[in-house]
Scaffold this motif. Sequence first.
Motif, PDB file in Angstrom:
ATOM      1  N   MET A   1       0.846  -1.191   0.000  1.00  0.00           N
ATOM      2  CA  MET A   1       0.000   0.000   0.000  1.00  0.00           C
ATOM      3  C   MET A   1       0.875   1.232   0.000  1.00  0.00           C
ATOM      4  O   MET A   1       1.837   1.330   0.749  1.00  0.00           O
ATOM      5  N   SER A   2       0.542   2.203  -0.834  1.00  0.00           N
ATOM      6  CA  SER A   2       1.302   3.437  -0.910  1.00  0.00           C
ATOM      7  C   SER A   2       0.377   4.622  -0.762  1.00  0.00           C
ATOM      8  O   SER A   2      -0.627   4.742  -1.457  1.00  0.00           O
ATOM      9  N   ALA A   3       0.754   5.505   0.163  1.00  0.00           N
ATOM     10  CA  ALA A   3      -0.046   6.721   0.346  1.00  0.00           C
ATOM     11  C   ALA A   3       0.094   7.647  -0.853  1.00  0.00           C
ATOM     12  O   ALA A   3      -0.657   8.617  -0.992  1.00  0.00           O
ATOM     13  N   GLN A   4       1.082   7.366  -1.737  1.00  0.00           N
ATOM     14  CA  GLN A   4       1.286   8.210  -2.904  1.00  0.00           C
ATOM     15  C   GLN A   4       0.245   7.966  -3.977  1.00  0.00           C
ATOM     16  O   GLN A   4      -0.025   8.840  -4.797  1.00  0.00           O
ATOM     17  N   PRO A   6      -3.489   7.530  -5.440  1.00  0.00           N
ATOM     18  CA  PRO A   6      -4.811   8.005  -5.026  1.00  0.00           C
ATOM     19  C   PRO A   6      -5.725   6.852  -4.658  1.00  0.00           C
ATOM     20  O   PRO A   6      -5.559   5.721  -5.138  1.00  0.00           O
ATOM     21  N   ALA A   7      -6.689   7.124  -3.794  1.00  0.00           N
ATOM     22  CA  ALA A   7      -7.660   6.099  -3.414  1.00  0.00           C
ATOM     23  C   ALA A   7      -8.475   5.693  -4.635  1.00  0.00           C
ATOM     24  O   ALA A   7      -8.749   6.514  -5.522  1.00  0.00           O
ATOM     25  N   THR A 229      -5.453  -3.916  -1.559  1.00  0.00           N
ATOM     26  CA  THR A 229      -6.422  -3.279  -2.455  1.00  0.00           C
ATOM     27  C   THR A 229      -6.510  -4.076  -3.751  1.00  0.00           C
ATOM     28  O   THR A 229      -5.491  -4.451  -4.342  1.00  0.00           O
ATOM     29  N   PRO A 230      -7.731  -4.368  -4.201  1.00  0.00           N
ATOM     30  CA  PRO A 230      -7.880  -5.242  -5.375  1.00  0.00           C
ATOM     31  C   PRO A 230      -7.397  -4.594  -6.672  1.00  0.00           C
ATOM     32  O   PRO A 230      -7.339  -3.375  -6.814  1.00  0.00           O
ATOM     33  N   HIS A 231      -7.060  -5.459  -7.628  1.00  0.00           N
ATOM     34  CA  HIS A 231      -6.733  -5.057  -8.994  1.00  0.00           C
ATOM     35  C   HIS A 231      -7.911  -4.293  -9.583  1.00  0.00           C
ATOM     36  O   HIS A 231      -9.056  -4.681  -9.361  1.00  0.00           O
ATOM     37  N   PRO A 232      -7.712  -3.215 -10.334  1.00  0.00           N
ATOM     38  CA  PRO A 232      -6.452  -2.669 -10.829  1.00  0.00           C
ATOM     39  C   PRO A 232      -5.867  -1.559  -9.958  1.00  0.00           C
ATOM     40  O   PRO A 232      -5.093  -0.735 -10.468  1.00  0.00           O
ATOM     41  N   TYR A 233      -6.222  -1.538  -8.683  1.00  0.00           N
ATOM     42  CA  TYR A 233      -5.780  -0.466  -7.792  1.00  0.00           C
ATOM     43  C   TYR A 233      -4.768  -0.954  -6.762  1.00  0.00           C
ATOM     44  O   TYR A 233      -4.550  -0.322  -5.738  1.00  0.00           O
ATOM     45  N   ARG A 234      -4.143  -2.088  -7.046  1.00  0.00           N
ATOM     46  CA  ARG A 234      -3.177  -2.673  -6.127  1.00  0.00           C
ATOM     47  C   ARG A 234      -2.120  -1.638  -5.733  1.00  0.00           C
ATOM     48  O   ARG A 234      -1.555  -0.956  -6.583  1.00  0.00           O
ATOM     49  N   PRO A 237      -4.468   2.999  -1.308  1.00  0.00           N
ATOM     50  CA  PRO A 237      -5.131   2.805  -0.012  1.00  0.00           C
ATOM     51  C   PRO A 237      -6.458   2.066  -0.185  1.00  0.00           C
ATOM     52  O   PRO A 237      -7.210   2.332  -1.126  1.00  0.00           O
ATOM     53  N   ASN A 238      -6.740   1.160   0.713  1.00  0.00           N
ATOM     54  CA  ASN A 238      -7.955   0.353   0.663  1.00  0.00           C
ATOM     55  C   ASN A 238      -8.892   0.785   1.786  1.00  0.00           C
ATOM     56  O   ASN A 238      -8.453   1.262   2.827  1.00  0.00           O
ATOM     57  N   GLU A 239     -10.174   0.604   1.559  1.00  0.00           N
ATOM     58  CA  GLU A 239     -11.214   0.874   2.564  1.00  0.00           C
ATOM     59  C   GLU A 239     -12.359  -0.095   2.304  1.00  0.00           C
ATOM     60  O   GLU A 239     -12.454  -0.680   1.213  1.00  0.00           O
ATOM     61  N   PRO A 240     -13.279  -0.248   3.280  1.00  0.00           N
ATOM     62  CA  PRO A 240     -14.412  -1.156   3.060  1.00  0.00           C
ATOM     63  C   PRO A 240     -15.227  -0.858   1.809  1.00  0.00           C
ATOM     64  O   PRO A 240     -15.802  -1.788   1.219  1.00  0.00           O
TER      65      PRO A 240
END
Length: 278
Positions: A1-4, A6-7, A229-234, A237-240
């Motif tokens: 996970m990278s804070a760089q 975007p969500a 965080t699922p593909h394609p956003y691996r 940041p992940n959230e419910p």
Amino acid sequence: MSAQRPAPPPPEPLAPLVDAHTHLDACGATDAASVTAMVDRAADVGVGRVVTVADDLAAARWAVRAANWDDRVYAAVALHPTRAGALDDAARTELAKLVADPRVVAVGETGLDYYWPGKLDGCADIETQIEGFRWHIDLAKRVGKPLMIHNREADHDLLAVLLDEGAPETVIFHCFSSDANMALSCVAEGYVLSFSGTASFKNARELREAVKVVPDEQLLVETDAPYLTPHPYRGAPNEPYCLPYTVRAVAELRGQDPRELAEISTANARRVYRFGRW
């Protein structure tokens, strides 16, 4: 996970859904208002309930508070296997008290992690992890609540400890990450397997085969947010609220309609965690 990164954007809504395992505190929630905002985002895409999970004693206290702040939030409490060295008498007493709260629906996450010893400062050694795991198994049986498993590279020993101790009535393998053979071994014991965003990773070939062999009635879905965080956003940041991405990926692997899988997994979560309807 990278804070760089975007969500991820909100997915197309898919309802009803339960996030069977998340970490609201690690996602950035701190108080009642921030918890409500986070579960509101989830509710907007169909995720009507979440289980926020502790990995140390401070997180366990917070999870119970969060579950009492918002009736869409439930808690699971335990010491993560890598933190099993902190399971002294005082911690055992406090965890036993916390798990008795009506908003706590599982003992977890506990289990075995053979990846981190020797790599992570302060990580419990294997012997200490096994001792802590045995204690959590006993606690789950004493309070009559599900046992939520963390398993990393410890398939054989984990199943052996469960067999030796006698598993609780309900065992949940959170973020199942093993192969189809392990999945079938768990299914044969009646265990419940929960799948996260890792099931959407194209390089997770063995896990993706495991997804296909789990019976409908033994399957849950989760985010494990803010991780995985699922593909394609691996890596983002992940959230419910990201759960529908994972459900659609799992449904595709299983050849199911995502709406059908949403209904199935939610019915399972209601049964396993003893939720009422909403």
